[in-house]
Design an enzyme around this catalytic site. Sequence first.
Site, PDB file in Angstrom:
ATOM      1  N   ASP A 137       1.018  -1.084  -0.162  1.00 22.08           N
ATOM      2  CA  ASP A 137       0.046   0.016   0.066  1.00 22.08           C
ATOM      3  C   ASP A 137       0.874   1.173   0.049  1.00 22.08           C
ATOM      4  O   ASP A 137       2.198   1.106   0.356  1.00 22.08           O
ATOM      5  CB  ASP A 137      -0.896  -0.059   1.129  1.00 22.08           C
ATOM      6  CG  ASP A 137      -2.427   0.695   1.017  1.00 22.08           C
ATOM      7  OD1 ASP A 137      -2.395   1.627   0.060  1.00 22.08           O
ATOM      8  OD2 ASP A 137      -3.168   0.227   1.514  1.00 22.08           O
TER       9      ASP A 137
ATOM     10  N   GLU B 130     -10.869   6.593   4.208  1.00 20.59           N
ATOM     11  CA  GLU B 130      -9.948   6.064   5.233  1.00 20.59           C
ATOM     12  C   GLU B 130      -9.828   6.592   6.507  1.00 20.59           C
ATOM     13  O   GLU B 130     -11.069   6.953   6.986  1.00 20.59           O
ATOM     14  CB  GLU B 130      -8.358   6.189   4.493  1.00 20.59           C
ATOM     15  CG  GLU B 130      -8.265   5.630   3.175  1.00 20.59           C
ATOM     16  CD  GLU B 130      -7.174   5.452   2.666  1.00 20.59           C
ATOM     17  OE1 GLU B 130      -6.199   5.495   3.432  1.00 20.59           O
ATOM     18  OE2 GLU B 130      -6.806   5.110   1.285  1.00 20.59           O
TER      19      GLU B 130
END
Length: 822
Positions: free
Chosen positions: A452, A644
């Site tokens: 990521d 997020e």
Amino acid sequence: MQSSMQSSMRSSTHDRSTQRTPHARRTPLLASAVLLAGLLPSPFAATATATAAGPPTVRTDAAVYPVAEGDTAHIRVTVTGTVTKPVTVTYETTADRDHTPAHGTLTFPPGTPSGSTRTITVRTLPDNSPETAETIPVKLTVTGAKAPATIPKAVIGAHGLPYLNPKLPMRKRVADLLSRMTPEEKAGQMTQAERGALATPDDITAYGLGSILSGGGSAPARNTPEAWAEMIDGFQLRALSTRLQIPLIYGVDAVHGHNNLAGATIIPHNIGLGATRDPELAHRMGELTAAETRATGIPWDFAPCLCVTRDDRWGRAYESFGEDPALVESMETIIQGLQGARDGRDLDRSDKVLATAKHFVGDGGTEYGSSTTDAYTIDQGITKVTRQELEAVHLAPYQEAVDRGVGSVMPSFSSLDILGDGKGAVKMHARADMINGALKDRMGFDGFVISDWQAIDQIPGDYASDVRTSINAGLDMIMVPYAYGDFHRTLLAEVKAGRVSERRVDDAVSRILTQKFKLGLFEQPYAATGGIDDIGSPAHRAAAREAVAKSQVLLKNKGGVLPLKRSQKVYVAGSNADDIGNQSGGWTITWQGSSGDITEGTTILEGIRKAGGAKRVTYSKDASAPTAGHDVGVVVVGETPYTEGFGDVGNGHDLELSDADKAAVDKVCGAMKCAVLVVSGRPQLIGDRLGAMDALVASWLPGSEGDGVADVLYGKRPFTGRLPVTWPRSEAQLPINVGDTSYDAQFPYGWGLTTKGAKGAAPERGAPAAALKARQLVQAKVGQEVRMTEAVAKPFAEADHLLLTGHYTEALAKLGEAYRAA
């Protein structure tokens, strides 16, 4: 995946053809043929624009000129601006056996019109022997004007080598190419940079980068399909300037449609797709997303998210299909929609992309208060589970993904603490036992693992330790958006020192190259734009509209207030009634998303006006307009966009309706019959206001097609959706999930009333009629006021899980228990 890049460009394209372009399989060609004129991309360097103002500037129409051996490169040199004195361009190449040396001078005399062009020709020589690509720099010396920033170069394509032969078995092509690669070239393939962070496009060539990505909102200045394709082709041209001409693989987070692109079809977020309980629909949404994404030159999608969300306070809850691993597994048909056949044979089609199962593993199970990232409270925190819980809840969807042939996997930012294993909390990017052990060895995953965004930086230790720990744990490509140079150098040093083995590097590069070959990038590296007219087309919007309608969950419907009648006068209010940005949520045009008119589509209000007749609809966002004279109110409330950890409860967010939305609900529902629609990425706390609402609908984040909401409101389609997560009474109950010992939900997992025409709808497919009838009997006995008790909610939710897993006898028993308790 995370990015701080933001963009809010709006497309001006509206009327797109409904005629779907056939998606032919990419024709296998030798790499030398790729470089022929018919497959060349639009030039990466900006073509000179004629202008009469300003000092003169000399430009070339491209930085790189691909050419097949024996052919001629044509370099167009243009002068712009006002030419008041002679402008000369002296050019020369260094003599070698691959071309006829070129040299001479181009002259633009005073008075030359701006935009005038001359051509330099570089003739290459055939030698009929297999060889790698060769670069011929063309040195330019300019007087009387500003010189080009980049030295143009002709590149003679690699040819005659086994890895370029599409007729050979893929494993032989991979082995041949790997055998020719230097350590530097292998490290380059394992490196991924953000397109906006490239110091210069030449870095693609210098480092031999294997991949470029666009983070959320990282778009070209003109956010159009054509501009995306031109930009990516330009990057690809740089990659094909390397000696082995290994193409880039470009990746984006197309998590609910091609959501970075203005004017794309924005489908419901995963939480809404989970509510549909329709695997075939999920497959079609994957097909839609793949077609629109690949048409702009992007062959790789960082989706789907296979997280099993276990706490509504998580800012990524809407990226999950639901709280039940069985539901998540059932919706993994989206992988075939994205990729095609399980064996990867469809990946070279111009309407398919490589999928990414993320975030491995346990990202949806992090404990509230465990995050140490910025002001996050739960995202990127610690998942504390027993080995049994890990296997049953969080790992199960990944075995399904591997069985479906998913091409890449992305680990989670979060840490995993398996109780009793003695390791404590370890960052997933460092867990070799899970990546090498569980994923690759036990599950048999043969794709590649991509990190990521800057995630290896969160591993304890210095940067060299971060690099070797992550690579040795099983990561194959590292997303280092800004630090690509540092990573490349550090990885080489770690290999040289023996702390990362050459065998581990070869395995990583082989996995990456295999997917590039499957995608057909060696035969057709440039954008196949034949599907551009399908982007945002009526056909695609109609498909997304169906998904929106099927995602709507009717939680309460006292007196049958829904569906509405066209004869009724409708009063519409609420913050999310007329806001396409809010109804699309995060990951839309920009990383965090934003309120307002951010892309093309239809708001819920616009859909209501079309369905009910504009003259019979009154709209007042804050409900300040007079309410008298209306038959029914529709109040559309909920959240504003976030992504997020920025959406974590406690980080500037909660699960309460805003004061303005509460006031609108109170006023409208106090004046007339009302239906309240909650547009959000997770359940919102309704509390005592439920009693004043005649109807309540969970609308989730429907995306660009608000017409789909209007379709169920007015009965064009029936309500069939079911809750993919538990709807809590209070925040104090969280986390609350199906199967919990204590389970006093306001609405249980799987709850969802139906309206006329729902017979045989997707959520009921496959289950016996007796079970479906039993569900309806329980919901009817609970009553129109939905006075839910734990004695009803717990067995009802467990029955829904059992129906998903095919345990119909047990499900009937649970529904009987719920019926007796109602």
